[in-house]
Write a protein that holds these residues in place. Structure first.
Motif, mmCIF file in Angstrom:
data_model
loop_
_atom_site.group_PDB
_atom_site.id
_atom_site.type_symbol
_atom_site.label_atom_id
_atom_site.label_comp_id
_atom_site.label_asym_id
_atom_site.label_seq_id
_atom_site.Cartn_x
_atom_site.Cartn_y
_atom_site.Cartn_z
ATOM 1 N N LEU A 160 0.818 -1.210 0.000
ATOM 2 C CA LEU A 160 0.000 0.000 0.000
ATOM 3 C C LEU A 160 0.851 1.259 0.000
ATOM 4 N N THR A 161 2.045 1.150 -0.557
ATOM 5 C CA THR A 161 2.924 2.320 -0.629
ATOM 6 C C THR A 161 2.343 3.403 -1.537
ATOM 7 N N GLY A 162 1.472 3.003 -2.465
ATOM 8 C CA GLY A 162 0.874 3.975 -3.370
ATOM 9 C C GLY A 162 -0.551 4.349 -3.009
ATOM 10 N N GLY A 163 -1.010 3.963 -1.813
ATOM 11 C CA GLY A 163 -2.372 4.286 -1.404
ATOM 12 C C GLY A 163 -3.254 3.053 -1.328
ATOM 13 N N THR A 164 -4.523 3.261 -1.026
ATOM 14 C CA THR A 164 -5.440 2.159 -0.729
ATOM 15 C C THR A 164 -6.409 1.805 -1.856
ATOM 16 N N GLU A 165 -6.306 2.453 -2.991
ATOM 17 C CA GLU A 165 -7.261 2.177 -4.064
ATOM 18 C C GLU A 165 -7.199 0.715 -4.508
ATOM 19 N N GLY A 166 -5.999 0.165 -4.607
ATOM 20 C CA GLY A 166 -5.868 -1.237 -4.991
ATOM 21 C C GLY A 166 -6.455 -2.165 -3.953
ATOM 22 N N LEU A 167 -6.356 -1.791 -2.684
ATOM 23 C CA LEU A 167 -6.934 -2.607 -1.618
ATOM 24 C C LEU A 167 -8.445 -2.664 -1.743
ATOM 25 N N ARG A 168 -9.049 -1.551 -2.028
ATOM 26 C CA ARG A 168 -10.505 -1.507 -2.184
ATOM 27 C C ARG A 168 -10.959 -2.469 -3.278
ATOM 28 N N ALA A 169 -10.255 -2.453 -4.391
ATOM 29 C CA ALA A 169 -10.608 -3.331 -5.507
ATOM 30 C C ALA A 169 -10.366 -4.790 -5.146
ATOM 31 N N ALA A 170 -9.268 -5.084 -4.442
ATOM 32 C CA ALA A 170 -8.947 -6.460 -4.071
ATOM 33 C C ALA A 170 -9.995 -7.038 -3.136
ATOM 34 N N LEU A 171 -10.484 -6.248 -2.200
ATOM 35 C CA LEU A 171 -11.489 -6.720 -1.257
ATOM 36 C C LEU A 171 -12.808 -7.054 -1.944
ATOM 37 N N GLU A 172 -13.027 -6.447 -3.094
ATOM 38 C CA GLU A 172 -14.256 -6.698 -3.846
ATOM 39 C C GLU A 172 -14.164 -7.943 -4.718
ATOM 40 N N THR A 173 -12.939 -8.295 -5.123
ATOM 41 C CA THR A 173 -12.786 -9.365 -6.115
ATOM 42 C C THR A 173 -12.038 -10.604 -5.624
ATOM 43 N N CYS A 174 -11.355 -10.513 -4.496
ATOM 44 C CA CYS A 174 -10.540 -11.630 -4.012
ATOM 45 C C CYS A 174 -11.065 -12.174 -2.693
ATOM 46 N N ASP A 175 -10.647 -13.391 -2.372
ATOM 47 C CA ASP A 175 -11.019 -13.990 -1.089
ATOM 48 C C ASP A 175 -10.103 -13.449 0.009
ATOM 49 N N THR A 176 -8.960 -14.078 0.219
ATOM 50 C CA THR A 176 -8.020 -13.566 1.213
ATOM 51 C C THR A 176 -7.179 -12.448 0.598
ATOM 52 N N VAL A 177 -7.080 -11.356 1.337
ATOM 53 C CA VAL A 177 -6.308 -10.199 0.880
ATOM 54 C C VAL A 177 -5.243 -9.875 1.933
ATOM 55 N N VAL A 178 -3.998 -9.723 1.490
ATOM 56 C CA VAL A 178 -2.893 -9.380 2.383
ATOM 57 C C VAL A 178 -2.302 -8.051 1.938
ATOM 58 N N ALA A 179 -2.172 -7.128 2.889
ATOM 59 C CA ALA A 179 -1.606 -5.815 2.598
ATOM 60 C C ALA A 179 -0.266 -5.663 3.309
ATOM 61 N N TYR A 180 0.730 -5.219 2.562
ATOM 62 C CA TYR A 180 2.062 -4.948 3.098
ATOM 63 C C TYR A 180 2.297 -3.439 3.153
ATOM 64 N N ALA A 186 -2.394 3.707 7.626
ATOM 65 C CA ALA A 186 -3.064 2.722 8.474
ATOM 66 C C ALA A 186 -4.531 3.074 8.723
ATOM 67 N N GLU A 187 -4.797 4.298 9.071
ATOM 68 C CA GLU A 187 -6.178 4.695 9.369
ATOM 69 C C GLU A 187 -7.075 4.529 8.156
ATOM 70 N N GLU A 188 -6.589 4.954 7.017
ATOM 71 C CA GLU A 188 -7.362 4.819 5.785
ATOM 72 C C GLU A 188 -7.533 3.350 5.413
ATOM 73 N N THR A 189 -6.500 2.554 5.634
ATOM 74 C CA THR A 189 -6.563 1.120 5.327
ATOM 75 C C THR A 189 -7.659 0.437 6.130
ATOM 76 N N LEU A 190 -7.681 0.687 7.427
ATOM 77 C CA LEU A 190 -8.697 0.068 8.278
ATOM 78 C C LEU A 190 -10.094 0.525 7.890
#
Length: 248
Positions: A160-180, A186-190
């Motif tokens: 998530l060095t470039g922000g959380t946009e990719g995390l949002r998409a991953a949570l919608e399309t993947c089962d287990t998601v791991v963020a490094y 952190a606050e935005e990620t949670l």
């Protein structure tokens, strides 16, 4: 005359616990003519160095811009060049094997990737090898009792060095998601994980294998967290074997 080609070996030493280094990794570190470890400054020990010194006293520090978030910055490129010069100098001085210790695995978001490419440009005949290491997500899964995947579940790993946009998409399309590396967001990620309705099962880990390690439920996380933090959001599971799929 010895015609053996010089070898540059990236050795994964795991997240921080010396007991998680593989037998092969220990052997390569002990047998190498030179062992390099990445640090942010020459007067500051690094995490990889602390693991290496459990097995050999040959650790030599090379400075890398480990905390640089500026992309392909001049600082990063300068560090790669300086480290590559040290490797080439070692070969010129008679070293046949130079080992580079990296936390986690040398093929997963590792500084070794850039070093190897830079060395190849300077020394085309060098043989590059890697020794796999335990990743932070594997260690956190073990320490927290979290199953990463089962059945036909997918696994998505992203920094998530470039922000959380990719995390949002991953949570919608993947089962287990791991963020490094989400310490700076952190606050935005949670908040993103909470909005996806998946925060209750998420686990957080940092400084794994070190005396001050932190492993806890992510929903109780407060305050700033280290840059090298890991978050596991496991897939949704309701029944034992529910994710198994037979062939049609």
């Amino acid at each position: 005359m010895n015609q053996e080609k010089p070898r540059l070996v990236g050795v994964g030493v795991g997240p921080g616990d010396p007991e998680l280094v593989t037998v092969r990794g220990v052997r390569v570190l002990r047998e190498a003519d030179v062992v390099l470890v990445p640090v942010m400054a020459l007067d500051e020990p690094g995490r990889a160095e602390s693991v290496v010194r459990a097995y050999t006293d040959k650790a030599e520090r090379v400075v890398f811009a480990l905390n640089d978030t500026g992309g392909l910055s001049e600082r990063r490129v300068t560090a790669w060049d300086a480290a590559a010069r040290r490797v080439v100098e070692a070969f010129a001085g008679g070293a046949r094997t130079v080992a580079f210790a990296t936390i986690g695995d040398p093929n997963v978001y590792s500084t070794f990737t850039y070093l190897a490419r830079t060395v190849r440009e300077r020394e085309p005949g060098v043989e590059v090898e890697t020794v796999p290491g335990v990743t932070a997500m594997q260690d956190l899964a073990a320490r927290s009792g979290t199953v990463l995947t089962e059945g036909d579940e997918s696994l998505c790993l992203l920094p998530l060095t470039g922000g959380t946009e990719g995390l949002r998409a991953a949570l919608e399309t993947c089962d287990t998601v791991v963020a490094y590396k989400f310490g700076r967001v952190a606050e935005e990620t949670l908040a993103v994980v909470r909005d996806a309705g998946r925060l209750d099962d998420a686990v957080y880990g940092a400084r794994l294998g070190l005396p001050d390690e932190a492993v806890r439920a992510a929903k109780g996380l407060e305050g700033p967290v280290p840059y090298l933090s890991t978050l596991i959001v496991p897939g949704r599971r309701t029944t034992t074997g529910g994710k198994l799929r037979g062939r049609e």
